[in-house]
Design a protein around this motif. Sequence first.
Motif, PDB file in Angstrom:
ATOM      1  N   PHE A  48       0.822  -1.213   0.000  1.00 35.79           N
ATOM      2  CA  PHE A  48       0.000   0.000   0.000  1.00 35.79           C
ATOM      3  C   PHE A  48       0.852   1.259   0.000  1.00 35.79           C
ATOM      4  O   PHE A  48       0.327   2.354  -0.210  1.00 35.79           O
ATOM      5  N   LEU A  49       2.149   1.157   0.212  1.00 38.99           N
ATOM      6  CA  LEU A  49       3.031   2.319   0.200  1.00 38.99           C
ATOM      7  C   LEU A  49       3.668   2.563  -1.175  1.00 38.99           C
ATOM      8  O   LEU A  49       4.469   3.465  -1.322  1.00 38.99           O
ATOM      9  N   ILE A  50       3.354   1.780  -2.153  1.00 41.02           N
ATOM     10  CA  ILE A  50       3.802   1.875  -3.552  1.00 41.02           C
ATOM     11  C   ILE A  50       5.321   1.723  -3.697  1.00 41.02           C
ATOM     12  O   ILE A  50       5.774   0.822  -4.367  1.00 41.02           O
ATOM     13  N   PHE A  51       6.102   2.601  -3.112  1.00 46.52           N
ATOM     14  CA  PHE A  51       7.551   2.576  -3.317  1.00 46.52           C
ATOM     15  C   PHE A  51       8.182   1.257  -2.859  1.00 46.52           C
ATOM     16  O   PHE A  51       8.973   0.679  -3.605  1.00 46.52           O
ATOM     17  N   PRO A  52       7.871   0.746  -1.645  1.00 45.63           N
ATOM     18  CA  PRO A  52       8.439  -0.558  -1.267  1.00 45.63           C
ATOM     19  C   PRO A  52       7.981  -1.695  -2.187  1.00 45.63           C
ATOM     20  O   PRO A  52       8.738  -2.631  -2.420  1.00 45.63           O
ATOM     21  N   ALA A  53       6.778  -1.602  -2.715  1.00 42.26           N
ATOM     22  CA  ALA A  53       6.294  -2.644  -3.619  1.00 42.26           C
ATOM     23  C   ALA A  53       7.083  -2.632  -4.930  1.00 42.26           C
ATOM     24  O   ALA A  53       7.366  -3.694  -5.496  1.00 42.26           O
TER      25      ALA A  53
END
Length: 73
Positions: A48-53
């Motif tokens: 849900f944090l986009i960058f870590p994904a």
Amino acid sequence: MSEKGSAGNVIAALCNVFIPGLGHLVQGRILLALLFFAVTAVGYATYFLIFPAVIAAVFHLISIISAARYKGD
């Protein structure tokens, strides 16, 4: 697993597709397996944090390529 593109490397790469790091574990590279699994698991868990994904997806792809290109000792 003697050379790049061998059947062992293909199996290891396929293992990494399903569980990141599993292919490295099959090849006997335990620390690298733990690193890839930890980074991708934490990254996918925080999707849900986009960058870590995105980082996790890149590490997942790198783990697949790394297992496929491994040249044994």
